[in-house]
Design a protein around this motif. Structure first.
Motif, PDB file in Angstrom:
ATOM      1  N   LYS A 173       0.822  -1.211   0.000  1.00 15.62           N
ATOM      2  CA  LYS A 173       0.000   0.000   0.000  1.00 15.62           C
ATOM      3  C   LYS A 173       0.863   1.272   0.000  1.00 15.62           C
ATOM      4  CE  LYS A 173      -3.658  -2.405  -0.105  1.00 15.62           C
ATOM      5  NZ  LYS A 173      -4.382  -2.510  -1.400  1.00 15.62           N
ATOM      6  N   GLY A 174       2.156   1.118   0.219  1.00 10.35           N
ATOM      7  CA  GLY A 174       3.064   2.247   0.147  1.00 10.35           C
ATOM      8  C   GLY A 174       3.052   3.106   1.395  1.00 10.35           C
ATOM      9  N   TYR A 175       3.859   4.128   1.360  1.00  7.81           N
ATOM     10  CA  TYR A 175       3.937   5.144   2.406  1.00  7.81           C
ATOM     11  C   TYR A 175       4.044   4.536   3.797  1.00  7.81           C
ATOM     12  CZ  TYR A 175       2.951   8.251  -1.462  1.00  7.81           C
ATOM     13  OH  TYR A 175       3.042   8.922  -2.657  1.00  7.81           O
ATOM     14  N   THR A 178       3.745   0.498   4.217  1.00  4.88           N
ATOM     15  CA  THR A 178       4.944  -0.217   3.787  1.00  4.88           C
ATOM     16  C   THR A 178       6.137   0.139   4.668  1.00  4.88           C
ATOM     17  OG1 THR A 178       4.087  -0.251   1.530  1.00  4.88           O
ATOM     18  CG2 THR A 178       6.433  -0.695   1.806  1.00  4.88           C
ATOM     19  N   ALA A 179       6.203   1.386   5.116  1.00 10.95           N
ATOM     20  CA  ALA A 179       7.310   1.791   6.000  1.00 10.95           C
ATOM     21  C   ALA A 179       7.292   0.992   7.299  1.00 10.95           C
ATOM     22  CB  ALA A 179       7.221   3.283   6.300  1.00 10.95           C
ATOM     23  N   ARG A 180       6.130   0.831   7.894  1.00  8.81           N
ATOM     24  CA  ARG A 180       6.019   0.036   9.127  1.00  8.81           C
ATOM     25  C   ARG A 180       6.442  -1.410   8.879  1.00  8.81           C
ATOM     26  NH1 ARG A 180       5.533   3.405  13.618  1.00  8.81           N
ATOM     27  NH2 ARG A 180       3.690   4.733  13.471  1.00  8.81           N
ATOM     28  N   PHE A 181       6.045  -1.954   7.723  1.00  7.78           N
ATOM     29  CA  PHE A 181       6.430  -3.320   7.376  1.00  7.78           C
ATOM     30  C   PHE A 181       7.934  -3.423   7.165  1.00  7.78           C
ATOM     31  CE2 PHE A 181       7.001  -6.473   3.824  1.00  7.78           C
ATOM     32  CZ  PHE A 181       6.872  -7.609   4.614  1.00  7.78           C
ATOM     33  N   PHE A 182       8.519  -2.448   6.487  1.00  7.24           N
ATOM     34  CA  PHE A 182       9.966  -2.455   6.296  1.00  7.24           C
ATOM     35  C   PHE A 182      10.695  -2.318   7.632  1.00  7.24           C
ATOM     36  CE2 PHE A 182      10.034  -0.827   1.612  1.00  7.24           C
ATOM     37  CZ  PHE A 182       9.583  -2.069   1.191  1.00  7.24           C
ATOM     38  N   ASP A 183      10.109  -1.599   8.555  1.00 12.98           N
ATOM     39  CA  ASP A 183      10.702  -1.482   9.881  1.00 12.98           C
ATOM     40  C   ASP A 183      10.750  -2.849  10.562  1.00 12.98           C
ATOM     41  OD1 ASP A 183      11.814   0.215  11.949  1.00 12.98           O
ATOM     42  OD2 ASP A 183       9.961  -0.072  13.074  1.00 12.98           O
ATOM     43  N   TYR A 184       9.692  -3.638  10.375  1.00 14.05           N
ATOM     44  CA  TYR A 184       9.673  -5.015  10.895  1.00 14.05           C
ATOM     45  C   TYR A 184      10.751  -5.853  10.200  1.00 14.05           C
ATOM     46  CZ  TYR A 184       8.152  -9.888  11.279  1.00 14.05           C
ATOM     47  OH  TYR A 184       8.113 -11.252  11.478  1.00 14.05           O
ATOM     48  N   CYS A 185      10.823  -5.758   8.868  1.00 15.69           N
ATOM     49  CA  CYS A 185      11.835  -6.517   8.127  1.00 15.69           C
ATOM     50  C   CYS A 185      13.234  -6.136   8.578  1.00 15.69           C
ATOM     51  CB  CYS A 185      11.681  -6.273   6.626  1.00 15.69           C
ATOM     52  SG  CYS A 185      10.174  -6.962   5.896  1.00 15.69           S
ATOM     53  N   ASP A 186      13.440  -4.860   8.839  1.00 16.27           N
ATOM     54  CA  ASP A 186      14.745  -4.382   9.290  1.00 16.27           C
ATOM     55  C   ASP A 186      15.068  -4.899  10.689  1.00 16.27           C
ATOM     56  OD1 ASP A 186      16.604  -2.347   7.832  1.00 16.27           O
ATOM     57  OD2 ASP A 186      16.839  -1.872   9.956  1.00 16.27           O
TER      58      ASP A 186
END
Length: 230
Positions: A173-175, A178-186
């Motif tokens: 969904k972006g923005y 996706t940022a929160r999801f990338f934070d989890y991946c990180d």
């Protein structure tokens, strides 16, 4: 004339702040006669904006693990902020190459902490100046916007209206979603976003999640949702 002097001073300060990275930061207020442009001058200022562009660039380089200029997008020797009475499509801000355009109307109408909000916007847009792979933006826009908001999140400028961790109907969904999801991946592999950004030099593929984290993106998304009870 006062605005022009302020812009020159901010440029010189920003050059000194880069530590010899050969990048300058320029701020121009084309809306200085409008209420929004006047609020920008009064509550934010060209000098502060130039320092934010410098700080945001260095923060982005750190997130991307780009310790030398040779590792960054080539050909960027100036990052410019232009405040316009209106952006071309009515957006809050957008980035064209290494020029960030900020809408004065948004500055005028923002009712919260305008300094924190504009700083967050500038961090997001500065990422677009430096991230790899924007030639594929229309095909995978959510990846690039997610990375930009991830950097904004890590810098501490996530606004209150963003989704909470675990919220959202899909990772693409972006923005903020996706940022929160990338934070989890990180959190699973520190430096995930740096590795993902480096891979974007050539192209984008969902298989990058498997290559970096050993699981496909949908599996990671389900585990992310489960972690937060969503």
């Amino acid at each position: 004339m006062k605005l022009a002097v302020a812009a020159v001073v901010s440029l010189l300060l920003a050059v000194a702040a880069t530590g010899g990275a050969a990048v300058t930061f320029q701020v121009t207020n084309n809306a200085s006669t409008t209420p929004g442009g006047q609020r920008f001058d009064r509550d934010y200022g060209a000098g502060y904006a130039a320092r934010v562009l410098s700080d945001a660039s260095r923060f982005t380089w750190a997130v991307f693990n780009q310790t030398s200029p040779a590792e960054r997008r080539p050909g960027v020797d100036t990052v410019a902020l232009v405040v316009n009475a209106a952006t071309d499509d009515g957006a809050i801000a957008y980035t064209d190459g290494s020029t960030i355009v900020l809408g004065a109307g948004y500055v005028l109408n923002y009712t919260g902490d305008v300094r924190a909000e504009v700083t967050g916007v500038l961090y997001h847009e500065t990422v677009h100046v430096w991230q790899w792979g924007l030639q594929d933006y229309n095909a995978h826009w959510w990846v690039f916007e997610g990375i930009a908001d991830f950097v904004r999140l890590r810098a501490g400028y996530a606004p209150a209206h963003w989704v909470l961790p675990g919220q959202g109907s899909g990772w693409d969904k972006g923005y903020d979603v996706t940022a929160r999801f990338f934070d989890y991946c990180d959190s699973l592999r520190p430096g995930f976003v740096a590795v993902l950004n480096a891979k974007l030099k050539d192209s984008y593929s969902d298989d990058y999640f498997v290559q970096i984290l050993g699981k496909n993106v949908q599996e990671l998304w389900m585990e992310y949702k489960a972690k937060y009870g969503q």
